[in-house]
Design a protein around this motif. Structure first.
Motif, PDB file in Angstrom:
ATOM      1  N   THR A 120      21.584  12.714   3.302  1.00 14.69           N
ATOM      2  CA  THR A 120      21.327  12.704   4.742  1.00 14.69           C
ATOM      3  C   THR A 120      20.253  11.699   5.139  1.00 14.69           C
ATOM      4  N   SER A 121      19.484  11.180   4.187  1.00 13.80           N
ATOM      5  CA  SER A 121      18.437  10.204   4.518  1.00 13.80           C
ATOM      6  C   SER A 121      18.794   8.797   4.052  1.00 13.80           C
ATOM      7  N   ASN A 122      20.086   8.557   3.745  1.00  4.98           N
ATOM      8  CA  ASN A 122      20.551   7.224   3.337  1.00  4.98           C
ATOM      9  C   ASN A 122      19.755   6.677   2.156  1.00  4.98           C
ATOM     10  N   THR A 123      19.588   7.513   1.150  1.00  6.68           N
ATOM     11  CA  THR A 123      18.857   7.123  -0.056  1.00  6.68           C
ATOM     12  C   THR A 123      19.799   6.442  -1.044  1.00  6.68           C
ATOM     13  N   SER A 124      19.340   5.359  -1.657  1.00  2.48           N
ATOM     14  CA  SER A 124      20.158   4.654  -2.644  1.00  2.48           C
ATOM     15  C   SER A 124      19.855   5.110  -4.064  1.00  2.48           C
ATOM     16  N   ASP A 125      18.626   5.570  -4.328  1.00  2.00           N
ATOM     17  CA  ASP A 125      18.233   6.002  -5.673  1.00  2.00           C
ATOM     18  C   ASP A 125      17.304   7.195  -5.564  1.00  2.00           C
ATOM     19  N   ILE A 126      17.434   8.121  -6.519  1.00  2.00           N
ATOM     20  CA  ILE A 126      16.496   9.233  -6.677  1.00  2.00           C
ATOM     21  C   ILE A 126      15.741   9.018  -7.976  1.00  2.00           C
ATOM     22  N   ASN A 127      14.425   9.044  -7.927  1.00  2.00           N
ATOM     23  CA  ASN A 127      13.582   8.919  -9.118  1.00  2.00           C
ATOM     24  C   ASN A 127      12.836  10.230  -9.350  1.00  2.00           C
ATOM     25  N   ILE A 128      12.909  10.761 -10.565  1.00  2.00           N
ATOM     26  CA  ILE A 128      12.161  11.958 -10.938  1.00  2.00           C
ATOM     27  C   ILE A 128      11.214  11.576 -12.066  1.00  2.00           C
ATOM     28  N   ARG A 129       9.900  11.664 -11.788  1.00  2.00           N
ATOM     29  CA  ARG A 129       8.895  11.159 -12.737  1.00  2.00           C
ATOM     30  C   ARG A 129       7.926  12.278 -13.115  1.00  2.00           C
ATOM     31  N   PRO A 130       7.806  12.584 -14.409  1.00  2.00           N
ATOM     32  CA  PRO A 130       6.879  13.643 -14.833  1.00  2.00           C
ATOM     33  C   PRO A 130       5.441  13.149 -14.911  1.00  2.00           C
ATOM     34  N   SER A 131       4.497  14.041 -14.603  1.00  2.00           N
ATOM     35  CA  SER A 131       3.075  13.778 -14.813  1.00  2.00           C
ATOM     36  C   SER A 131       2.476  14.987 -15.523  1.00  2.00           C
ATOM     37  N   ARG A 132       1.156  15.145 -15.472  1.00  2.00           N
ATOM     38  CA  ARG A 132       0.536  16.179 -16.292  1.00  2.00           C
ATOM     39  C   ARG A 132       0.881  17.597 -15.824  1.00  2.00           C
ATOM     40  N   LYS A 133       0.743  17.876 -14.526  1.00  2.00           N
ATOM     41  CA  LYS A 133       0.951  19.230 -14.026  1.00  2.00           C
ATOM     42  C   LYS A 133       2.171  19.358 -13.114  1.00  2.00           C
ATOM     43  N   THR A 134       2.687  18.253 -12.643  1.00  2.00           N
ATOM     44  CA  THR A 134       3.821  18.288 -11.725  1.00  2.00           C
ATOM     45  C   THR A 134       4.809  17.190 -12.103  1.00  2.00           C
ATOM     46  N   PHE A 135       5.973  17.233 -11.482  1.00  2.00           N
ATOM     47  CA  PHE A 135       6.837  16.057 -11.511  1.00  2.00           C
ATOM     48  C   PHE A 135       7.145  15.683 -10.067  1.00  2.00           C
ATOM     49  N   ASP A 136       7.212  14.383  -9.827  1.00  2.00           N
ATOM     50  CA  ASP A 136       7.363  13.846  -8.476  1.00  2.00           C
ATOM     51  C   ASP A 136       8.777  13.332  -8.269  1.00  2.00           C
ATOM     52  N   VAL A 137       9.293  13.570  -7.079  1.00  2.00           N
ATOM     53  CA  VAL A 137      10.612  13.082  -6.689  1.00  2.00           C
ATOM     54  C   VAL A 137      10.421  11.986  -5.644  1.00  2.00           C
ATOM     55  N   TYR A 138      10.979  10.830  -5.932  1.00  2.00           N
ATOM     56  CA  TYR A 138      10.909   9.693  -5.015  1.00  2.00           C
ATOM     57  C   TYR A 138      12.319   9.309  -4.579  1.00  2.00           C
TER      58      TYR A 138
END
Length: 591
Positions: free
Chosen positions: A224-242
């Protein structure tokens, strides 16, 4: 300044109007005209926004205590004639309430009120939030008619109809939601999440309802937001979705690192990968659909020291092939491309870095060429868009089926036009050029910075200059340029160093977009390709045969053949006010 007030369900049913999407005023100017703020207040807020460009002007005014959020929304609703609804006397029935899943309704503060035909009337505290309305439209598959209501009244009605889902319980609440329609209708190579076995402990909860719903929610948000790529990146306490939107990486959300293994396994299942393999990179693909809307996913998983990282490329089958005249080519460059592809044989190349739209340009050219009903065969890795009328072959390095092997075979298959996804090595390059010399039109891509560098690159691969000079038709080099949102333009301050680097007129004005509801506060309204088109004229062919360096070839192409350098094409777009000059500076090539 009071908008129409609705008090009963009959009043609501009488309001069947389209959502306001034609034009958004400048919020600062509008509040100034209405007397909510002074000119001094506006100037100070705009000055603060220059220091924090990602912050919305309305939020700055609210933080400074000059207005409240409801004043902003009420003002804009009055401007667009959006009615205000009092919910005290409403008793929505369960059937209407069930059209929006409880957690979605609570998270986005949306209350369904009435449904007439394919239109759903909803109460919301921000009826001009297009991102929210698009998400609700996607969930319900209906046209949304938004009305304004107070947040407290919406919350009270939602609590009265369903269990309250707190922020800490939001993820657990996902298991109470029905399966989304995004995965309805599965073909042979499609995966339906709920059809997979859910009682395998080795999958770390990957098939549990909360994780299934979480992954589906990410896909829905991306679509719904016209996204071309989803990135899921782990860090120490969380993982981030871009999300990558219009070429720019945007942070979407963060989640506890404890959920990462289940989320990764869910995507592995979706992409038919080995969930037990966590030490090596894996690639997969999947297809999801909602009604007739088909979305292909390319999934890449790599191990990192914090956990496995995921990138998903989203390919919209419906938006895959564009007409060649909708690529953003200038009239001069469009004429040059059409002249090049009118040749019955030879090789035509599209160059640029990853993510510059090379495949889109190739598909548009093929779409143009198939009007004459030729025999078209493509060799790709992977096949991004499946198109009727083309014979498409996917190579597989896992099984040893390479571009070169596929090319050898299809030359015996009587093609008129051959598209090679990418020339990666000397063997593929040599076969492609020999095919061009033997009566085939060959289209392909290279990773080079500009058009003339493609010539040097092929010679470096071992292609004889005389072979290249006699087979090359032309080269297009391109980049993608982000366009200004036309609803929130403002003058752009250009550094003197940028004007000097781009050889700009000191007095030439430029414009940028600050961000508004119409563009989800990004300031971006899509992208276009900007190009330079080098055609292999006789003087260029002679220079190729002699092995002249690419800079000299580019100079002659500009002076003798009329080639307009890519940077100059992009500057012209900025002069027209369609793009910021800072965007041009980011994609510039050597002038």
């Amino acid at each position: 300044m009071n908008p129409t007030t609705l008090r009963t369900l009959d009043d609501v049913r009488a309001v069947m109007r389209k959502s306001p999407d034609d034009h958004y005023p400048n919020i600062g100017s509008f509040l100034l005209e209405q007397g909510f703020i002074s000119r001094h207040d506006l100037e100070q807020a705009l000055e603060q926004q220059t220091q924090f460009p990602d912050k919305r002007l309305g939020n700055i005014l609210i933080e400074r205590g000059l207005i409240n959020e409801f004043t902003v929304i009420l003002s804009l609703c009055n401007q667009f004639d959006i009615p205000f609804v009092k919910l005290a006397e409403f008793q929505p029935d369960r059937e209407i309430m069930g059209l929006i899943e409880p957690s979605v309704a609570i998270q986005h503060r949306v209350l369904p009120l009435a449904k007439v035909g394919d239109q759903l009337v909803v109460a919301t505290d921000n009826p001009i939030d297009h991102k929210k309305l698009d998400l609700i439209r996607f969930h319900t598959d209906t046209e949304i008619i938004p009305l304004l209501a107070e947040s407290a009244e919406i919350d009270g009605k939602l609590r009265g109809q369903s269990e309250k889902i707190s922020e800490n319980q939001a993820l657990e609440g996902l298991n109470q939601q029905g399966r989304s329609a995004i995965l309805a209708g599965i073909a042979d190579d499609e995966v339906e999440l709920s059809a997979l076995n859910s009682d395998q402990p080795s999958e770390l909860g990957a098939n549990s309802a909360p994780i299934v719903r979480l992954v589906e929610a990410l896909l829905i948000d991306a679509v719904t937001s016209n996204t071309s790529d989803i990135n899921i990146r782990p860090s120490r306490k969380t993982f981030d979705v871009y999300f990558r939107q219009n070429g720019k990486m945007v942070h979407h959300r963060s989640m506890p690192i404890s959920l990462l293994p289940a989320v990764v396994n869910r995507f592995k299942i979706l992409g038919r990968m080995d969930i037990a393999e966590r030490r090596r990179p894996q690639d997969g693909r999947a297809r999801v659909r909602r009604g007739g809307h088909v979305l292909d996913l390319r999934i890449s998983v790599i191990p990192t020291v914090r956990g496995e990282s995921i990138v998903l490329r989203l390919l919209d089958q419906a938006a895959g092939v564009k007409p060649i005249d909708q690529l953003g080519l200038s009239p001069e460059n469009l004429a040059r491309v059409r002249e090049a592809i009118s040749h019955p044989h030879g090789i035509f190349l599209v160059t640029g870095p990853t993510g510059s739209g090379k495949s889109t340009t190739l598909y548009a050219i093929l779409n143009e060429l198939r009007k004459g009903d030729p025999h078209i065969i493509t060799v790709e890795d992977p096949v991004e868009y499946q198109i009727d009328g083309f014979e498409q072959i996917q190579v597989s390095h896992r099984t040893g089926y390479t571009f070169a092997q596929a090319l050898r075979q299809i030359l015996r298959h009587d093609p008129d036009i051959i598209m090679v996804g990418e020339i990666r090595d000397s063997e593929t390059a040599e076969i492609a050029l020999r095919a061009a010399l033997t009566g085939h039109l060959v289209l392909s891509t290279l990773h080079t910075n500009d058009a003339s560098a493609a010539i040097t690159r092929l010679i470096d691969m071992g292609i004889a200059p005389y072979l290249l000079s006699s087979s090359l038709i032309g080269v297009v080099a391109q980049r993608l340029l982000r366009l200004n949102c036309p609803h929130c333009l403002e003058p752009e301050t250009v550094d003197e160093a940028v004007r000097i680097a781009l050889n700009l007129d000191p007095e030439q004005p430029f414009f940028r977009s600050r961000g508004c509801p119409r563009c989800n506060n990004t300031g971006v309204s899509g992208r276009i390709a900007v190009n330079e088109v080098l055609l292999n004229r006789p003087d260029i062919a002679q220079m190729i045969t002699k092995g002249v360096e690419d800079r000299a070839i580019k100079t002659i192409a500009v002076e003798n053949t009329g080639m307009v350098p890519l940077t100059q094409t992009a500057i012209q777009v900025a002069i027209e006010g369609r793009a910021a000059i800072s965007e041009v500076f980011d994609i510039r090539l050597e002038i």
